[in-house]
Scaffold this active site. Structure first.
Site, short mmCIF file in Angstrom:
data_model
loop_
_atom_site.label_atom_id
_atom_site.label_comp_id
_atom_site.label_asym_id
_atom_site.label_seq_id
_atom_site.Cartn_x
_atom_site.Cartn_y
_atom_site.Cartn_z
CE LYS A 1 -40.46 -86.73 -82.21
NZ LYS A 1 -41.40 -86.95 -83.32
N GLY B 1 -45.80 -87.24 -81.12
CA GLY B 1 -45.99 -85.79 -81.09
C GLY B 1 -44.89 -85.13 -81.87
N GLY C 1 -41.67 -82.97 -83.12
CA GLY C 1 -40.30 -82.83 -82.64
C GLY C 1 -40.11 -81.55 -81.84
CB VAL D 1 -43.05 -84.82 -78.06
CG1 VAL D 1 -42.58 -86.13 -77.43
CG2 VAL D 1 -44.52 -84.58 -77.73
N GLY D 2 -40.14 -83.80 -78.87
CA GLY D 2 -38.70 -84.04 -79.03
C GLY D 2 -37.88 -83.08 -78.18
CB CYS E 1 -28.60 -90.49 -93.95
SG CYS E 1 -28.77 -92.06 -93.13
CD GLU F 1 -29.17 -85.34 -96.39
OE1 GLU F 1 -29.57 -84.60 -95.47
OE2 GLU F 1 -28.85 -86.53 -96.22
P1 NAP Z 1 -36.00 -83.67 -88.92
O1 NAP Z 1 -36.81 -82.43 -88.92
O2 NAP Z 1 -34.58 -83.62 -88.56
O3 NAP Z 1 -36.77 -84.72 -87.98
C1 NAP Z 1 -36.25 -85.94 -87.46
C2 NAP Z 1 -36.91 -86.22 -86.11
O4 NAP Z 1 -36.61 -85.18 -85.18
C3 NAP Z 1 -38.43 -86.28 -86.17
O5 NAP Z 1 -38.88 -87.23 -85.22
C4 NAP Z 1 -38.81 -84.89 -85.77
O6 NAP Z 1 -40.14 -84.81 -85.29
C5 NAP Z 1 -37.80 -84.59 -84.68
N1 NAP Z 1 -37.54 -83.18 -84.42
C6 NAP Z 1 -37.74 -82.12 -85.25
N2 NAP Z 1 -37.38 -80.98 -84.63
C7 NAP Z 1 -36.96 -81.31 -83.38
C8 NAP Z 1 -36.46 -80.56 -82.27
N3 NAP Z 1 -36.33 -79.23 -82.32
N4 NAP Z 1 -36.11 -81.23 -81.14
C9 NAP Z 1 -36.21 -82.56 -81.07
N5 NAP Z 1 -36.69 -83.32 -82.08
C10 NAP Z 1 -37.05 -82.70 -83.24
O7 NAP Z 1 -36.06 -84.33 -90.30
P2 NAP Z 1 -37.27 -84.23 -91.33
O8 NAP Z 1 -38.02 -82.96 -91.24
O9 NAP Z 1 -38.05 -85.42 -91.14
O10 NAP Z 1 -36.47 -84.26 -92.70
C11 NAP Z 1 -35.82 -83.08 -93.18
C12 NAP Z 1 -34.47 -83.41 -93.77
O11 NAP Z 1 -33.72 -84.21 -92.86
C13 NAP Z 1 -34.50 -84.25 -95.04
O12 NAP Z 1 -34.69 -83.50 -96.16
C14 NAP Z 1 -33.15 -84.89 -94.99
O13 NAP Z 1 -32.17 -84.04 -95.54
C15 NAP Z 1 -32.86 -85.06 -93.55
N6 NAP Z 1 -33.09 -86.44 -93.09
C16 NAP Z 1 -32.00 -87.18 -92.78
C17 NAP Z 1 -32.18 -88.47 -92.36
C18 NAP Z 1 -31.03 -89.33 -92.01
O14 NAP Z 1 -31.18 -90.52 -91.91
N7 NAP Z 1 -29.84 -88.77 -91.79
C19 NAP Z 1 -33.45 -89.02 -92.25
C20 NAP Z 1 -34.55 -88.22 -92.53
C21 NAP Z 1 -34.35 -86.93 -92.93
P3 NAP Z 1 -41.41 -84.53 -86.25
O15 NAP Z 1 -40.97 -84.61 -87.65
O16 NAP Z 1 -42.36 -85.59 -85.86
O17 NAP Z 1 -41.91 -83.18 -85.89
#
Ligand code: NAP
Ligand code: MG
Length: 475
Positions: A172, A203, A205, A208-209, A284, A382
């Site tokens: 996903k 879809g 997170g 679908v996640g 990251c 971060e």
């Molecule tokens: P995120 O919310 O953690 O999302 C990462 C993935 O997880 C996406 O595919 C997201 O789906 C999914 N997801 C979200 N909530 C979930 C849940 N409850 N259960 C299962 N899967 C779920 O990250 P983001 O919103 O994209 O970014 C927010 C912050 O994350 C950034 O500001 C940064 O600090 C951090 N980040 C870290 C990395 C890294 O490499 N460590 C990479 C990106 C972001 P959808 O987004 O499609 O809904």
């Protein structure tokens, strides 16, 4: 208006099937234009994908290593042949300038695939301890949940080792950057991967996640993204005691030791700025804190201003992924987030240095703050944008303590004239990776976090081992 790429189907059990979860638009953050349209998976689609992965598992797990390696070699070659398509797709959904898109977003994942195949070919799936035969066997079905910052790399570091190990996968990708994952599904199809071994669902997170994380037929969840969501996934996965791999956030430090001479100092500042600003500051592993001897702070500020000013938004510096993320990063552009002693060296709310921003696109000004309070929000949180914080240390021991003063521990750097002493400092940092005097990224080395930066390791043989169970057979 650029052409809109339509992806009207999901890839499940080797077939392109229409998804039941409604459409989702994809935006190019560099232009704010809609460049893609995808369909989202319904709960039934997710169940079908997991069932397909489950059904394909026994045969794939039993496929000889040499055959799996040859298959992954074909996948590598298809991606390499289509490198321009992949770079363009990353550009159109993630906004990276085309040159960056090719190097960081396509060539690096290709190198990762290459090293994974090498690791597979020499991996010890069988060994012996006394009268025991030790078998390392694939866990079953792996759900990969990936973020938007590196749309191909973050998928490749999970999916390729999983397939190498003999597990089957349901991916996903992030809703903000799904198009590259569709290209990858096409590459698997072109390479002739058996049906059900790799499945793509899209879809949110939250829906679908979450369904994948709860699913009783998913054996392991491999997640990369925010620490906040990582905690939720760990809690949810506990319901079925699923195995988890978490690659989360960071606030990595670049430590300049007291014996660093002028030439090495200039290199340290230049590389730290470039690393912090890589991918618009959205990695990251970003070296977001530069810790320097207090006597050298003025020289470092001059060097950092000079280096950072070269990152023109729109050419060398890419945009942030979304309007929301831009707002989030802008909340850190006020020097008061770094405490009362903080000075703006470049950028910030005051736009020191007067760097122009393009009219369109989610850009922020490259920013350097100095004399940042180590306990402040700026020094501890971060940011995920092009914001570097310079901190001062009175001694090398204090520099190490400052570097370790973080809930995170993903990456880091050490700079010093005495290389062995610098390596000794690297040993003291509580972090999964450390580059000494500019040591190059190694796509075959283990990658992952100490502390709240994650659980488990990816890449090379460690990435394969991460999805293997261990069995002891006594004879
Ligand atoms: P995120 O919310 O953690 O999302 C990462 C993935 O997880 C996406 O595919 C997201 O789906 C999914 N997801 C979200 N909530 C979930 C849940 N409850 N259960 C299962 N899967 C779920 O990250 P983001 O919103 O994209 O970014 C927010 C912050 O994350 C950034 O500001 C940064 O600090 C951090 N980040 C870290 C990395 C890294 O490499 N460590 C990479 C990106 C972001 P959808 O987004 O499609 O809904
Ligand atoms: Mg999110």
């Amino acid at each position: 208006m650029s052409k809109i790429q339509r992806e009207p189907a999901l890839y499940i059990d080797g077939r392109w099937v229409s998804g039941g979860g409604g459409d989702l638009e994809v935006e190019n953050p560099a232009t704010e234009e809609v460049t893609g349209l995808i369909t989202q998976a319904s709960a039934a689609d997710v169940d079908a994908a997991v069932a397909a992965a489950r059904a394909a598992f026994p045969a794939w797990a039993a496929t000889p290593v040499a055959v799996r390696a040859a298959m992954l070699r074909r996948v590598h070659d298809v991606i390499a042949e289509r490198a321009d398509v992949f770079a363009d797709t990353v550009h159109r959904e993630q906004g990276s300038p085309p040159k960056v898109a090719r190097g960081l977003h396509v060539d690096t994942p290709l190198a990762v695939i290459d090293k994974t195949i090498d690791a597979l070919e020499s991996f010890a799936f069988r060994s012996e301890i006394g009268n025991s035969l030790i078998l390392r066997q694939p866990v079953g079905v792996v759900a990969a949940i990936t973020p938007w910052n590196l749309p191909l790399h973050q998928v490749v570091v999970k999916v390729i080792p999983a397939l190498a190990a003999g597990t089957t996968v349901v991916l996903k990708p992030a809703g903000l950057t799904p198009l590259t994952a569709f290209e990858l599904a096409r590459a698997f199809e072109a390479a002739g991967l058996p049906a059900g071994v790799f499945n793509l669902v899209t879809g949110s997170g939250r829906v679908v996640g979450d369904q994948l994380t709860r699913h009783p037929d998913v054996d392991q969840v491999s997640f990369t993204g925010s620490t906040k969501v990582g905690r939720q996934i760990a809690a949810t996965a506990a319901g079925t005691l699923k195995r988890i791999t978490l690659e989360l956030g960071g606030k990595s430090a670049s430590v300049v030791l007291a014996d660093t001479d002028d030439e090495l100092l200039a290199k340290a500042v230049k590389i730290t700025v470039g690393n912090c600003y890589l991918n618009g500051g959205q990695t990251c592993t970003a070296l977001a804190r530069l810790i320097v001897p207090v006597e050298q702070v003025e020289q470092v500020e001059r060097l950092a201003a000079e280096a950072a000013a070269k990152y023109a938004p729109g050419s060398r510096l890419g945009p942030l992924i979304s309007a929301e993320q831009r707002k989030e990063v802008e909340s850190f552009l006020d020097p008061s987030t770094g405490g009362t002693s903080t000075v703006t060296v470049l950028g910030g709310v005051d736009r020191v240095g007067g760097i122009e921003l393009p009219e369109r696109g989610h850009y922020v000004t490259p920013t350097v703050f100095s004399r940042v309070d180590p306990e402040s929000q700026l020094a501890t949180e971060e940011i995920f944008g092009p914001v570097l914080s310079i901190l001062t240390a009175g001694s090398d021991d204090e520099a190490v303590a400052l570097a370790n003063n973080s809930i995170y521990g993903l990456s880091g750097a050490v700079w010093g004239a005495d290389r062995d002493a610098a390596i000794a400092v690297a040993e003291r940092l509580q972090t999964g990776q450390v580059d000494v005097n500019g040591g190059a990224f190694n796509p075959g080395a283990p990658f992952g976090g100490y502390k709240q930066s994650g659980v488990g390791r990816e890449m090379g043989g460690y990435g394969i081992a991460d999805v293997l169970e261990i069995k002891a057979v006594q004879r």
